[in-house]
Design a protein around this motif. Structure first.
Motif, mmCIF file in Angstrom:
data_model
loop_
_atom_site.group_PDB
_atom_site.id
_atom_site.type_symbol
_atom_site.label_atom_id
_atom_site.label_comp_id
_atom_site.label_asym_id
_atom_site.label_seq_id
_atom_site.Cartn_x
_atom_site.Cartn_y
_atom_site.Cartn_z
ATOM 1 N N CYS A 272 0.810 -1.215 0.000
ATOM 2 C CA CYS A 272 0.000 0.000 0.000
ATOM 3 C C CYS A 272 0.845 1.269 0.000
ATOM 4 O O CYS A 272 1.946 1.292 0.555
ATOM 5 C CB CYS A 272 -0.899 0.036 1.238
ATOM 6 S SG CYS A 272 -2.209 -1.190 1.238
ATOM 7 N N SER B 107 6.068 3.373 -4.124
ATOM 8 C CA SER B 107 5.357 2.267 -3.480
ATOM 9 C C SER B 107 5.243 1.075 -4.429
ATOM 10 O O SER B 107 5.476 -0.075 -4.045
ATOM 11 C CB SER B 107 3.963 2.732 -3.054
ATOM 12 O OG SER B 107 3.196 1.676 -2.531
ATOM 13 N N CYS C 133 -4.090 1.737 3.611
ATOM 14 C CA CYS C 133 -3.280 0.753 4.315
ATOM 15 C C CYS C 133 -4.013 0.215 5.544
ATOM 16 O O CYS C 133 -4.060 -0.999 5.783
ATOM 17 C CB CYS C 133 -1.949 1.397 4.720
ATOM 18 S SG CYS C 133 -0.746 0.248 5.384
ATOM 19 N N SER D 258 0.622 5.107 4.713
ATOM 20 C CA SER D 258 -0.480 5.346 5.643
ATOM 21 C C SER D 258 -0.512 6.800 6.097
ATOM 22 O O SER D 258 -1.519 7.270 6.629
ATOM 23 C CB SER D 258 -0.347 4.426 6.866
ATOM 24 O OG SER D 258 0.863 4.684 7.554
ATOM 25 N N LYS E 184 -5.570 -3.634 6.212
ATOM 26 C CA LYS E 184 -5.106 -4.459 7.327
ATOM 27 C C LYS E 184 -6.286 -4.980 8.139
ATOM 28 O O LYS E 184 -6.330 -6.161 8.515
ATOM 29 C CB LYS E 184 -4.157 -3.664 8.219
ATOM 30 C CG LYS E 184 -3.630 -4.454 9.406
ATOM 31 C CD LYS E 184 -2.484 -3.757 10.087
ATOM 32 C CE LYS E 184 -2.020 -4.490 11.330
ATOM 33 N NZ LYS E 184 -1.858 -5.950 11.150
ATOM 34 N N VAL F 79 0.116 -6.822 5.378
ATOM 35 C CA VAL F 79 0.032 -5.514 4.721
ATOM 36 C C VAL F 79 1.351 -4.772 4.905
ATOM 37 O O VAL F 79 1.808 -4.567 6.032
ATOM 38 C CB VAL F 79 -1.133 -4.687 5.288
ATOM 39 C CG1 VAL F 79 -1.162 -3.298 4.635
ATOM 40 C CG2 VAL F 79 -2.463 -5.404 5.049
ATOM 41 N N ASP G 244 3.135 -1.359 4.608
ATOM 42 C CA ASP G 244 3.016 0.088 4.495
ATOM 43 C C ASP G 244 4.343 0.597 3.943
ATOM 44 O O ASP G 244 5.348 0.635 4.636
ATOM 45 C CB ASP G 244 2.739 0.691 5.878
ATOM 46 C CG ASP G 244 2.603 2.208 5.853
ATOM 47 O OD1 ASP G 244 2.766 2.812 4.778
ATOM 48 O OD2 ASP G 244 2.328 2.784 6.929
#
Length: 284
Positions: free
Chosen positions: A89, A125, A98, A92, A102, A115, A117
């Motif tokens: 993701c 990303s 994100c 956050s 989760k 997940v 981050d």
């Protein structure tokens, strides 16, 4: 070879081109773009150029994927025979995607979910989803993947400049970038994500051309003498992006440009037309 039956899922804010998503079998879930009277799925039924054309009329809002959409993607991954899923993701610190991934991933029965981050944005990303898919293709197991990916987070940097801070301000994504940044002097910030995944000013330049030269210099400094993967992203500025590509080939001879293209419509909402950015991914 994917011995542990691991799927890779990312959000559209990672800016991975469709051809690479298909090449590596990466699942993607779109962010949402919300206008007063209608809603679009990021990159599915709206383009970045359409968003830019509409900005003088209305600046839309963006939103994370809804729960039903996330659930349906998990269902599809499970139906395709996977037992585990690595969710990659965008930061956050810039999006709630994100956190919701989760929560829903932990609650989903039938899939083990992790997940990641990335504390980054755009291809900064997306690099990690691509790298995870490559590792799985090479035979890496689930447990090793969960150790490897978080350790590589410092390897990815993005540097970008925008024509105006107006859209970052109105979208609430200004982070640590000064809102009143030298407008009268045409002083332009060069922006990146810090270790917490928040936008901050990594440099400044006088005018458009100098800001472009600055992101090229920062990319060169980050790459050093290493072999690196590079990405060039733009927001409705393909000609300037081509000039950057020619310059990076000279400045970073060991760099391999693996991704080049337009940022997603959702990211374009917050940066406006004219964004230019460079991603640098160092190999560990």
């Amino acid at each position: 070879m994917n011995k542990d039956k691991v799927a890779v899922l990312t959000d559209s804010g990672g800016d991975i081109p469709k051809a690479l998503l298909e090449r590596y079998g990466i699942y993607q879930i779109p962010l949402r773009i919300l206008y007063r009277d209608r809603e679009y799925l990021d990159g599915v039924n709206i383009s970045a150029n359409t968003v830019y054309a509409m900005l003088p009329v209305e600046i839309p809002k963006t939103s994370l994927p809804d729960g039903a959409m996330i659930q349906s993607v998990f269902d599809r991954i499970k139906a395709d025979g996977y037992e585990k899923v690595l969710v990659v993701c965008i930061s956050s610190g810039l999006s709630g995607t994100c956190n919701v991934m989760k929560i829903l991933g932990d609650a989903y029965e039938g899939l083990e979910c992790f997940v990641l981050d990335t504390k980054n944005i755009s291809i900064g990303s997306g690099f990690f989803a691509l790298r995870a898919a490559q590792y799985l293709e090479q035979g890496m197991g689930w447990e090793e993947l969960l150790q490897k990916m978080p350790a590589e987070l410092p390897n990815s940097r993005v540097f970008f400049c925008v024509k105006t801070l107006e859209y970052l301000q109105k979208g609430g994504r200004i982070g640590l970038v000064a809102a009143a940044f030298g407008t009268a002097l045409n002083l332009k910030p060069v922006i990146s994500c810090n270790a917490d995944g928040i936008y901050y000013t990594v440099g400044k330049a006088l005018g458009r051309m100098q800001s472009i030269h600055k992101i090229e210099t920062l990319a060169q400094q980050t790459a050093g003498d290493d072999e690196v993967e590079l990405a060039i992203m733009h927001g409705g500025a393909p000609d300037e992006a081509e000039l950057i590509r020619a310059e990076l080939r000279k400045r970073i001879p060991k760099g391999k440009i693996t991704v080049m293209g337009q940022i997603s419509p959702a990211l374009g909402v917050h940066t406006g037309p004219g964004l230019l950015g460079i991603g640098v991914f160092k190999k560990s």
